[in-house]
Structure formats: C-alpha cells, structure tokens
Design a protein around this motif. Structure first.
Motif, PDB file in Angstrom:
ATOM      1  N   GLY A  47       0.792  -1.223   0.000  1.00 17.19           N
ATOM      2  CA  GLY A  47       0.000   0.000   0.000  1.00 17.19           C
ATOM      3  C   GLY A  47       0.825   1.274   0.000  1.00 17.19           C
ATOM      4  N   ALA A  48       2.100   1.187   0.406  1.00 14.12           N
ATOM      5  CA  ALA A  48       2.956   2.375   0.405  1.00 14.12           C
ATOM      6  C   ALA A  48       3.267   2.792  -1.026  1.00 14.12           C
ATOM      7  N   ARG A  49       3.543   4.082  -1.196  1.00 11.98           N
ATOM      8  CA  ARG A  49       3.885   4.597  -2.523  1.00 11.98           C
ATOM      9  C   ARG A  49       5.357   5.017  -2.556  1.00 11.98           C
ATOM     10  N   ILE A  50       6.016   4.658  -3.639  1.00  5.43           N
ATOM     11  CA  ILE A  50       7.397   5.058  -3.880  1.00  5.43           C
ATOM     12  C   ILE A  50       7.388   6.120  -4.961  1.00  5.43           C
ATOM     13  N   HIS A  51       8.067   7.233  -4.665  1.00  2.24           N
ATOM     14  CA  HIS A  51       8.133   8.353  -5.610  1.00  2.24           C
ATOM     15  C   HIS A  51       6.752   8.938  -5.891  1.00  2.24           C
ATOM     16  N   GLY A  52       5.805   8.666  -5.012  1.00  4.10           N
ATOM     17  CA  GLY A  52       4.454   9.154  -5.215  1.00  4.10           C
ATOM     18  C   GLY A  52       3.740   8.499  -6.382  1.00  4.10           C
ATOM     19  N   ARG A  53       4.338   7.465  -6.955  1.00  8.57           N
ATOM     20  CA  ARG A  53       3.809   6.902  -8.206  1.00  8.57           C
ATOM     21  C   ARG A  53       3.537   5.409  -8.112  1.00  8.57           C
ATOM     22  N   TYR A  54       4.428   4.649  -7.483  1.00  9.65           N
ATOM     23  CA  TYR A  54       4.323   3.197  -7.503  1.00  9.65           C
ATOM     24  C   TYR A  54       3.753   2.702  -6.171  1.00  9.65           C
ATOM     25  N   GLN A  55       2.569   2.136  -6.223  1.00  3.91           N
ATOM     26  CA  GLN A  55       1.924   1.610  -5.030  1.00  3.91           C
ATOM     27  C   GLN A  55       2.312   0.144  -4.861  1.00  3.91           C
ATOM     28  N   LEU A  56       3.014  -0.143  -3.757  1.00  4.52           N
ATOM     29  CA  LEU A  56       3.537  -1.484  -3.537  1.00  4.52           C
ATOM     30  C   LEU A  56       2.405  -2.476  -3.272  1.00  4.52           C
ATOM     31  N   GLU A  57       2.518  -3.665  -3.886  1.00  7.60           N
ATOM     32  CA  GLU A  57       1.496  -4.698  -3.714  1.00  7.60           C
ATOM     33  C   GLU A  57       2.040  -5.947  -3.024  1.00  7.60           C
ATOM     34  N   ARG A  58       3.112  -6.528  -3.556  1.00 12.13           N
ATOM     35  CA  ARG A  58       3.614  -7.784  -3.005  1.00 12.13           C
ATOM     36  C   ARG A  58       5.115  -7.883  -3.212  1.00 12.13           C
ATOM     37  N   GLU A  59       5.838  -8.262  -2.165  1.00 13.92           N
ATOM     38  CA  GLU A  59       7.286  -8.396  -2.271  1.00 13.92           C
ATOM     39  C   GLU A  59       7.643  -9.680  -3.006  1.00 13.92           C
ATOM     40  N   LEU A  60       8.567  -9.545  -3.960  1.00  8.03           N
ATOM     41  CA  LEU A  60       9.044 -10.686  -4.736  1.00  8.03           C
ATOM     42  C   LEU A  60      10.326 -11.266  -4.164  1.00  8.03           C
ATOM     43  N   ALA A  61      11.259 -10.397  -3.813  1.00 11.89           N
ATOM     44  CA  ALA A  61      12.566 -10.869  -3.347  1.00 11.89           C
ATOM     45  C   ALA A  61      13.208  -9.775  -2.512  1.00 11.89           C
ATOM     46  N   GLN A  62      14.181 -10.178  -1.692  1.00 13.26           N
ATOM     47  CA  GLN A  62      14.928  -9.202  -0.916  1.00 13.26           C
ATOM     48  C   GLN A  62      16.345  -9.682  -0.685  1.00 13.26           C
TER      49      GLN A  62
END
Length: 365
Positions: A47-62
C-alpha cells in the motif's frame, strides 16, 4: 560519459559514473525528488507509494540492501502492474548501489532493443529509473509478463502436493532461460556479459496451456552483476551471486575466470531443482553452501533420465573448461532430449504454437 551528482548526505560532493541514458535509443527517464534521505526500506510495506507513483502490492525478493516488489504504476495506468527494484541509499554502500542500479537500467535498455530486433522477449523491459530522497531509495521499474517467480511456482507445486515439474515442462522452462542468457551473452561479442545470478528468484514464469500441454513464458531479471564484473567494479577474491546456485569459480571469488560458462553451471542447478524439487546442495550457512559447490560431487546421479543426467552433469562440472562452452550447445542438447520425450512432430508443432502465442501476447500489449 555522463556523470550525475546525487544531492544527499550519503553522496555529497561525489559523482556517480553512469552509462548512456536510453542506451541504443531506449528512453530511460531519470527523475529525482528533493529532500534528505529517509530510512531506507522502513516504509516499504503493501500500500505504500514510492516516488508518489508506484503503489507497492507484493514483495518478490529481498537482499541485504535491495528489495523487489510488484507495484501498481499509478502515474501511468496503462503500465498496470510492474516490477519495482529498489536499493537502500542510506546504507554504507548506497553510492555503489546507486551506480549499479543505473548501470542495470542501461544494460536492460540495450537488451530491450536487441529483443525487438530478434523478435525475442525474454528480459524485463525497463520503464523508468529515479531516486526518492524522502524514502532514501533509488528505484528501477520494469515491465514484465504477469506471473510469479520460478521459485514461488516451485514452492506452490510442492505445497499443493504436485511434486517437481514433469521432465518436459522442466526442459521447456530451462530452454527459455537458456535462450535469454544466450541473448545476454551475445550483446557484446568482444566481451560477453554473464548474468552471474541465475536463480529461481530472478526468473518470472507464466504458464499457458497450448494443445493440452503447459508452455512457459519466461522473463529474466537482474542481469547487471556480470556487467559490473566486466567493468572491473568487483575485486578478485569476492564471492558474488546467490550461494545455492553459484558456480565453483564464483564461490572461490575467481573474478577473472567468470563468464558464460558460470551461467551454464547455475542453470544446471536451477534445472536440477525443477526436476527433483530440491536444491543440489544443502548447508546451514552461506560458507557451507560455497564449500559444497567447490568440493562436493554434483548429485546429478539422482536424475532418472540417462540423457538428461549426462547433460546436467556436463553443465555442472567443477572446471569451467569441462562444461558446455556456450548456450548454443546447452540449447541443442536440451532440445534433443525434448524431441526424444515428445517425438519430432509434436515438438515442432509445440514450438510453432509457442511462437504464435508469444506474437499474440506482444500484439495484445
């Protein structure tokens, strides 16, 4: 050669060497937000937004200083769901990570142009690169086929009691990965760029049923590690890659010996896992895994199909000179076994159906 001054406390008065923006004509938008660096990945939650543009949905890898997510492109709705790779600029090596991610975006731009020329679509397509100083993150957005990582897909099969992939499906998926790696290796013939991080987590896979059989559509991620090696950015003696899939020369940190044959070894590890449902070696820690790749016999003997066992055995020899020397040889041998399993007529018809499906997907996009 261009330089970019990063206006933040972790890179004050320093420049970062980058490649050509939009390498070979691919437009990469480079955008920055003013403000002090933030807390790295502290805010990377659904739900967080990166750069005001990309709304995070699901983590793939870290990794230690990187995260990869599925995200909704709210600024360009036509892009839909994209893959967003982020690196933490607040870490001690933020400047190095920043340079690596930018170089990755330009390398992927070159691959995208070559893909259009060859009518091959096996790598993620870069959309935009930028820095969110408020979050302390540099990011790269990429367009990929819908699906999930090969690692997620394998885990889901095992959880559902389906077991490992059938041999034919494993071969089809491995062939697509090999074709993508061949494309990368051919990008700079004078000094081939190896991937050096071939693993299930860097392979997106989407299965389509064609003529009652499952056909994979594969997208490869994160090809820039080999480019960093070729540029001399990695010191001799440093083990690079992902431990469960590292070639022995990677595990030893023999940087000068790394090349396409290193990817052949890693692909052999991935193929082994698809066939058996298990990684080739186990270890309680990173050091034990590296030691196994260096000194333990590869367990190819557990593969029941004689021809495939011999191919995997050759892909995973300890000495790079004893392996297949290029992806053309790997592809030819895997295709030969697929023909043996399915018969020449059906294999030919399957390839034709697969290509028609790929063309239809590109047309629809």
């Amino acid at each position: 050669m261009l330089t970019n001054r990063v206006g933040s406390s972790f890179a004050r008065a320093k420049t970062v060497r980058i490649g050509r923006p939009g390498a070979l004509g691919v437009p990469i938008r480079d955008t920055q937000l003013a403000g002090p660096p933030g807390l790295g990945f502290a805010g990377t939650v659904p739900g967080a937004r990166i750069h005001g543009r990309y709304q995070l949905e699901r983590e793939l890898a870290q990794g230690g200083c990187s995260r990869t997510w599925f995200a909704q492109d709210m600024g360009q709705p036509s892009h839909g769901v994209v893959v967003l790779k982020m690196v933490d600029l607040t870490s001690d090596i933020g400047n190095v990570l920043h340079a690596h991610l930018r170089n990755e975006s330009f390398l992927m731009g070159e691959i995208a142009v070559q893909s259009d020329r060859d009518s091959v679509d096996l790598f993620a397509t870069p959309i935009a690169y930028g820095i969110d100083h408020k979050a302390g993150i540099a990011w790269l957005s990429m367009r990929v086929a819908q699906g999930r990582t090969l690692g997620e897909d394998m885990k889901s099969r095992m959880k559902d009691g389906c077991g490992p992939y059938p041999l034919a499906e494993s071969l089809r998926a491995a062939l697509e990965i090999a074709k993508g790696l061949r494309q990368l290796h051919r990008l700079h013939p004078d000094k081939p760029v190896p991937h050096l991080d071939v693993k299930p987590g860097n392979v997106m896979i989407d299965w389509e049923v064609v003529h009652d059989r499952r056909v994979p559509h594969v997208t490869l991620l994160d090809p820039a590690l080999g480019a960093s090696v070729n540029e001399g950015a990695v010191q001799e003696g440093v083990a690079i890659g992902s431990a469960p899939y590292m070639s022995p020369e990677q595990a030893r940190g023999e940087i000068s010996r790394l090349g396409p044959s290193s990817d052949i070894y890693s692909l052999g590890c991935v193929l082994f896992e698809m066939i058996t449902g298990k990684m080739p070696f186990n270890g309680e820690n990173w050091a034990e895994l590296l030691g196994a790749h260096i000194s333990q016999q590869f367990p190819s003997q557990v593969i029941s199909h004689d021809g495939l066992r011999r191919v995997v055995d050759k892909m995973t020899r300890k000495n790079p000179g004893d392996r297949f020397q290029n992806m053309d040889e790997v592809i030819a041998n895997l295709e030969r076994i697929l023909v043996e399993l399915e018969g020449p007529q059906e294999s030919v018809s399957r390839v034709g159906a697969f290509m028609r499906w790929l063309v239809s997907r590109r047309t629809a996009a």
